[in-house]
Write an enzyme that holds these catalytic residues in place. Sequence first.
Site, short mmCIF file in Angstrom:
data_model
loop_
_atom_site.label_atom_id
_atom_site.label_comp_id
_atom_site.label_asym_id
_atom_site.label_seq_id
_atom_site.Cartn_x
_atom_site.Cartn_y
_atom_site.Cartn_z
N LYS A 192 1.31 -1.03 0.01
CA LYS A 192 0.27 0.00 0.07
C LYS A 192 0.46 1.18 -0.04
O LYS A 192 2.09 0.80 0.74
CB LYS A 192 -1.19 0.11 0.87
CG LYS A 192 -1.65 -0.91 1.46
CD LYS A 192 -2.72 -0.84 2.36
CE LYS A 192 -3.95 -1.95 3.09
NZ LYS A 192 -4.95 -1.85 2.11
N ARG A 198 -9.93 -11.08 2.68
CA ARG A 198 -10.78 -12.82 1.94
C ARG A 198 -10.38 -14.29 2.62
O ARG A 198 -11.33 -15.19 2.20
CB ARG A 198 -11.09 -12.84 0.60
CG ARG A 198 -10.46 -12.39 -0.49
CD ARG A 198 -11.18 -11.54 -1.14
NE ARG A 198 -11.23 -10.27 -1.51
CZ ARG A 198 -11.56 -9.44 -1.69
NH1 ARG A 198 -11.49 -9.45 -3.09
NH2 ARG A 198 -10.78 -8.14 -1.48
#
Length: 460
Positions: free
Chosen positions: A240, A314
């Site tokens: 990020k 996830r």
Amino acid sequence: MPASFSDSDTDAIALHIIESTALEQWLQNQESTVATWVARNGFAANLGETLLIPADNGQVRMAVTGYGTAAKRARVHFPLAHGAVNLPAGTYRIASGLPADVAETECLGWLLSGYRFDRYKAQTGKDRQLVVPEGVDRARVEILARAECLIRDLVNTPTSDMGPDNLADAAETLARAHGATIQTIVGDDLLAQNFPLIHTVGRASTTAPRLIDLHWGTSGPKLTLVGKGVCFDTGGLNIKPGSSMGLMKKDMGGAATVLGLAQMIMELNLPLQLRVLVPAVENAIAGNAFRPGDVLTSRKGLTVENNNTDAEGRLVLADALALADEGTPDLIVSMATLTGAARVAVGPDLAPFYTDQDAAAAALSRAAGQVDDPVWRMPFHAAYEARIEPAIADLDNAPSGGFAGSITAALFLRRFVTDAPYMHFDIYAWQPDNAPARPKGGIGMGARALLQALPDLLRL
């Protein structure tokens, strides 16, 4: 200030809550000295406006706070808290004007207006105590307040003190306090016990990944809560930018929320069997970090083409959901700070949720409105299933194109639940701006709505 009501109403100041349109009628029922004082001070009962009215001896005779209009109240959370934060320090007793249908929620807002995160720095604030109003369930409101404070504290704590090991410690403390049993599977034992995705995501961290498994209750319907416990998310090798990494201590907000909800359930002694699963990891970068393009095998046996290491939440949830499904509970609920797409869709204030069951969705939406914990139903849109099916594996954790990111993430998770009814929340867990009872920082989303809906969802 503790999240509790005053134990004594001695010397409590009578507080009148007045809607803007009801001010004139209220004044007609008061002595002329009160009406004169209100007029001279320009009090108009606007939302959050407050005024102390003196007695002849110079002491405080009463206090009034504006409740505004219905339209103004609809634009805020906990309208009474907007007045509470403007009152001087002291103990207050609500004398009139508190609507019965929102009394417990408004009292909760009052208690939460005293929340301070003071682990690292003393936080100043006025101590405004409230005497519990007649008809309000004191024990229940205090339980909800304590649980919300737990959620906020967990999310606000930086990863240096809230890594996977610390999150497990918090769960163990909760379990001991309520007579629950807890097991934590750590490090390479995750591989030995077939939780490969949890291990893969967390193996690059100096703090080993783990799966927290809490059980409470021996009778009643079975509820399993699964919370994403990514204690920090660098993005992995798909790193990020710094501006996106700044709030990643909150990426365990799903775990914090299910632990807070679990505390509510256990303290209220609800007649159900509760299980809480938290995959706790740090998505770090090292030579053994998982890579874009890797094909991973899940506990369920489904293979996943990993096309973005920043879609790690996830993955860890997938193994935990597969385990949850093996227990065939009456309901599985996952909560996760999962996608930026959900924030684009509904912003930071709404908790979007997914379910295939219309009756469950209606019950949850109805409950959310009753407790000022807003939710919004999103679709498990089957036409998008092909987006999560790549050429070389069963599933793709990060479909290209950028469309419907929250929906495709929810569809991905649903593949790991085949037997039990399933509900998924894609929450933000963060209040971006200071507001009464909702200071900037970690916040619970969806937990109180779920609690309120449980009698309908599980036929309690």
